[in-house]
Design a protein around this motif. Structure first.
Motif, PDB file in Angstrom:
ATOM      1  N   TRP A 102     -24.149  39.381  21.691  1.00 44.98           N
ATOM      2  CA  TRP A 102     -24.845  40.483  21.028  1.00 44.98           C
ATOM      3  C   TRP A 102     -26.024  40.935  21.884  1.00 44.98           C
ATOM      4  CZ3 TRP A 102     -25.487  38.748  15.205  1.00 44.98           C
ATOM      5  CH2 TRP A 102     -24.230  38.632  14.614  1.00 44.98           C
ATOM      6  N   GLY A 103     -26.369  42.200  21.777  1.00 47.56           N
ATOM      7  CA  GLY A 103     -27.546  42.726  22.458  1.00 47.56           C
ATOM      8  C   GLY A 103     -27.360  43.008  23.941  1.00 47.56           C
ATOM      9  N   LYS A 104     -26.135  42.927  24.431  1.00 41.62           N
ATOM     10  CA  LYS A 104     -25.872  43.173  25.852  1.00 41.62           C
ATOM     11  C   LYS A 104     -25.255  44.550  26.099  1.00 41.62           C
ATOM     12  CE  LYS A 104     -25.199  38.280  26.886  1.00 41.62           C
ATOM     13  NZ  LYS A 104     -24.295  37.270  27.433  1.00 41.62           N
ATOM     14  N   THR A 136     -28.427  47.138  11.165  1.00 40.38           N
ATOM     15  CA  THR A 136     -29.133  48.036  12.094  1.00 40.38           C
ATOM     16  C   THR A 136     -28.543  47.989  13.504  1.00 40.38           C
ATOM     17  OG1 THR A 136     -30.810  46.348  12.468  1.00 40.38           O
ATOM     18  CG2 THR A 136     -31.310  48.033  10.823  1.00 40.38           C
ATOM     19  N   ALA A 137     -28.069  46.842  13.959  1.00 33.83           N
ATOM     20  CA  ALA A 137     -27.486  46.751  15.300  1.00 33.83           C
ATOM     21  C   ALA A 137     -26.225  47.609  15.393  1.00 33.83           C
ATOM     22  CB  ALA A 137     -27.187  45.301  15.654  1.00 33.83           C
ATOM     23  N   SER A 138     -25.364  47.517  14.399  1.00 28.60           N
ATOM     24  CA  SER A 138     -24.139  48.315  14.414  1.00 28.60           C
ATOM     25  C   SER A 138     -24.457  49.802  14.245  1.00 28.60           C
ATOM     26  CB  SER A 138     -23.192  47.847  13.313  1.00 28.60           C
ATOM     27  OG  SER A 138     -21.923  48.428  13.486  1.00 28.60           O
ATOM     28  N   LYS A 144     -25.359  55.556  19.404  1.00 27.74           N
ATOM     29  CA  LYS A 144     -25.160  55.702  20.851  1.00 27.74           C
ATOM     30  C   LYS A 144     -23.803  56.328  21.159  1.00 27.74           C
ATOM     31  CE  LYS A 144     -28.167  51.879  22.134  1.00 27.74           C
ATOM     32  NZ  LYS A 144     -28.222  50.503  22.635  1.00 27.74           N
ATOM     33  N   CYS A 145     -22.891  56.252  20.206  1.00 20.06           N
ATOM     34  CA  CYS A 145     -21.582  56.894  20.353  1.00 20.06           C
ATOM     35  C   CYS A 145     -21.610  58.345  19.859  1.00 20.06           C
ATOM     36  CB  CYS A 145     -20.519  56.101  19.581  1.00 20.06           C
ATOM     37  SG  CYS A 145     -20.151  54.490  20.314  1.00 20.06           S
TER      38      CYS A 145
END
Length: 172
Positions: A102-104, A136-138, A144-145
């Motif tokens: 995650w986070g990469k 929030t990450a998803s 970003k898409c």
């Protein structure tokens, strides 16, 4: 037939039954299924059936989920790709990765490649994303898409934010 796609840092390749054990380990990790319906970890047999259903999904729709493999590695770190949702009569982008990755930016890279494949190779006119409001990450991946929030829907027993991206003829 499932295709293999190469991105800057990833190989998106067909899921194989031999991936079931690794995926099973990933599904057991704390928080990996926190926002997925259902949140209970599946059995290894359930994961094997999921892989077989993905092969059938590819044959029927020409798209599906890939195994996500970082360059220089041979083992999947999760899956990403497109799924037809008969409940909505639409195609969804989805992804699930090992917590250690995650986070990469891997989810974003895999999602963007999947969306591009759906538009360019499958002639989809739009693709949706369904995400829990607290994830929030998803939500950042979806943003970003370039996907746009449309509404919150209740599906599979939970409320999910529905995002949409229309196919355009100009490249971005």
């Amino acid at each position: 037939m499932t295709l293999t796609i190469k991105t800057n840092r990833l190989n998106l390749r067909p899921l194989e039954i031999s991936d079931a054990e690794v995926l099973h380990r990933i599904y057991q990790m704390e928080d990996v299924l926190r926002y997925f319906p259902p949140t209970a970890s599946p059995t290894i047999e359930t994961i094997q059936r999921y892989i077989m259903r993905q092969k059938e999904h590819w044959d029927k729709h020409g798209y599906g989920h890939w195994g996500v493999v970082p360059d220089g590695q041979s083992q999947v770190i999760g899956w990403a790709g497109l799924q037809f949702l008969p409940e909505l009569n639409e195609t969804e982008i989805g992804y699930l990765l090992d917590k250690h990755h995650w986070g990469k930016g891997y989810a974003t890279e895999a999602a963007q490649a999947s969306i591009q494949f759906g538009f360019e190779s499958c002639a989809l006119d739009h693709i949706i994303a369904l995400v829990h409001a607290d994830n929030t990450a998803s939500r950042r991946v979806i943003e970003k898409c370039n996907m746009t929030y449309t509404k919150t829907i209740h599906i599979w027993g939970i409320d999910l934010m529905r995002h949409n991206l229309e196919h355009t003829t100009t490249s971005t």
